[in-house]
Design an enzyme around this catalytic site. Structure first.
Site, PDB file in Angstrom:
ATOM      1  N   CYS A  48       5.274   2.769   1.506  1.00 46.37           N
ATOM      2  CA  CYS A  48       4.680   3.566   2.589  1.00 46.37           C
ATOM      3  C   CYS A  48       5.594   3.705   3.806  1.00 46.37           C
ATOM      4  CB  CYS A  48       3.358   2.944   3.033  1.00 46.37           C
ATOM      5  SG  CYS A  48       2.300   2.452   1.674  1.00 46.37           S
ATOM      6  N   GLY A  82       3.039  -1.580   1.197  1.00 43.60           N
ATOM      7  CA  GLY A  82       2.639  -2.304   0.008  1.00 43.60           C
ATOM      8  C   GLY A  82       3.708  -3.289  -0.426  1.00 43.60           C
TER       9      GLY A  82
END
Length: 393
Positions: free
Chosen positions: A88, A381
């Protein structure tokens, strides 16, 4: 070291999963925003030293999708390009790398950003390479496996949000209220035209007739209320509090900025939109990956010599309401300064592009308000955080 400035910043409107942008590969979305940067500045494409783009879901996208985007955008073949994957945080890490290259004198002009088409992420068949002699084969969703699944604990990112909700005592009601506010702010921003200057329209081919222009984020849902969100079932645990309504969505889009040394921008006579004041990354426990922005933000602020209270605006990616609330609780920031036009719960989260998307949105809102100091930050993540601060001197 040289100051690094942003002279142009743009993004596509964010497409919903299997929505308007579903058939347009990520490199084409990236090419569109790169072309727009060149058009906005009048820069000779040959002056770009390198293109750095984040993309997480690269299976089936072909070799080096950033290079594809650069060539499709019309950059000369002599301009190198690199695709990076920091999940991300990819789109913001691209700016970190671009700024580093300029600061140390390796480059003067960098295109940095991210691109993603989650709708086109393929299913893959592990084991097929060596032969399936007998029995059933398994298809793996590369979008979930490579983008949304914790490799260390073997569970979905949604469980990491549940972990934070439990750790910080965050109720379902708090999360739904946060999500509803994000939707309402995003709808108000769209209706008020506040995203207009930052969006590059995309021409979407149709089966019949002329292409249609796509220039409005299609994920936000008008009329979203806490009462409506309360009716949704938990998505990851039967007794959980994280739902499809208080989590970010699956999306398609791209964003990019044009970075230069301050000296180069001055020599070309280009107006400076903002200066990169600092940037930082940090690692955290993967089981609570959403808390990553806390340490990354503190490091970035320390490098800039700023306090949290000095920030005029903050764009913090809303992976989940629980995650966003936990970060806010730890940092103690003024919520009125955060995601003033809504966040990823409403606007969407095209994972490889989101880092730059939040930066582009931050910058344009800083310009609109004549704000002087801003922060962009995201959780990642696998247990990381990324942050970058902007100054408009």
């Amino acid at each position: 070291m040289q100051d690094v400035v942003i002279v142009a910043a743009t993004r596509t409107a964010v497409g919903s999963f299997q929505g308007s942008l579903a058939g347009i590969p990520a490199p084409e979305l990236g090419a569109a925003v790169i072309r727009r940067l060149l058009e906005q500045t009048g820069l000779d494409a040959g002056q770009v030293d390198e293109v750095i783009l984040g993309q997480v879901l690269t299976a089936g996208s072909g070799q080096n999708p950033a290079r594809q985007a650069a060539i499709k955008a019309g950059l000369p073949v002599g301009v190198p390009a690199m695709t990076l994957n920091k999940v991300c945080g990819s789109g913001l890490k691209a700016l970190h790398l671009g700024a580093q290259a300029i600061r140390c004198g390796d480059a003067e002009v960098i295109v940095a950003g991210g691109q993603e088409n989650m709708s086109l992420a393929p299913y893959v068949m592990p084991g097929a390479r060596t032969g399936l002699r007998m029995g059933h084969a398994k298809l793996v969703d590369s979008m979930i496996e490579d983008g949304l699944w914790d490799a260390f604990n073997d569970y979905h990112m949604g469980i990491t949000a549940e972990n934070l909700a439990e750790k910080y005592g965050l109720t379902r009601e708090e999360q739904d209220a946060f999500a509803a506010a994000s939707q309402q702010k995003a709808i108000a921003a769209i209706e008020g035209g506040r995203f207009r200057d930052e969006i590059t329209p995309i021409q979407v081919p149709q089966r019949k007739g002329e292409p249609l222009g796509f220039d409005t984020d299609e994920q936000p849902r008008a009329g979203t209320t806490v009462e409506a969100l309360a009716k949704l079932k938990p998505a990851f645990r039967k007794d959980g509090s994280v739902t499809a309504g208080n989590a970010s969505s699956l999306n398609d889009g791209a964003a990019a900025v044009l970075l230069m040394s301050a000296a180069k921008a001055k020599a070309l006579g280009l107006p400076v939109l903002a200066r990169i004041a600092s940037y930082a990354s940090a690692g955290v426990d993967p089981a609570i990956m959403g808390i990553g922005p806390v340490s990354a933000t503190r490091r970035a602020l320390d490098k800039a010599g700023w306090s949290l209270e000095q920030l005029d605006l903050i764009e913090a990616n809303e992976a989940f309401a629980a995650q966003s609330l936990a970060v806010g609780r730890e940092l103690g920031w003024d919520a009125a300064r955060v995601n003033v036009n809504g966040g990823a719960i409403a606007l969407g989260h095209p994972i490889g592009a989101s880092g730059c998307r939040v930066l582009v949105t931050l910058l344009h809102e800083m310009i609109r308000r004549d704000a002087k100091k801003g922060l962009a930050t995201l959780c990642i993540g696998g247990g990381q955080g990324v942050a970058l601060t902007l100054a408009r001197d």
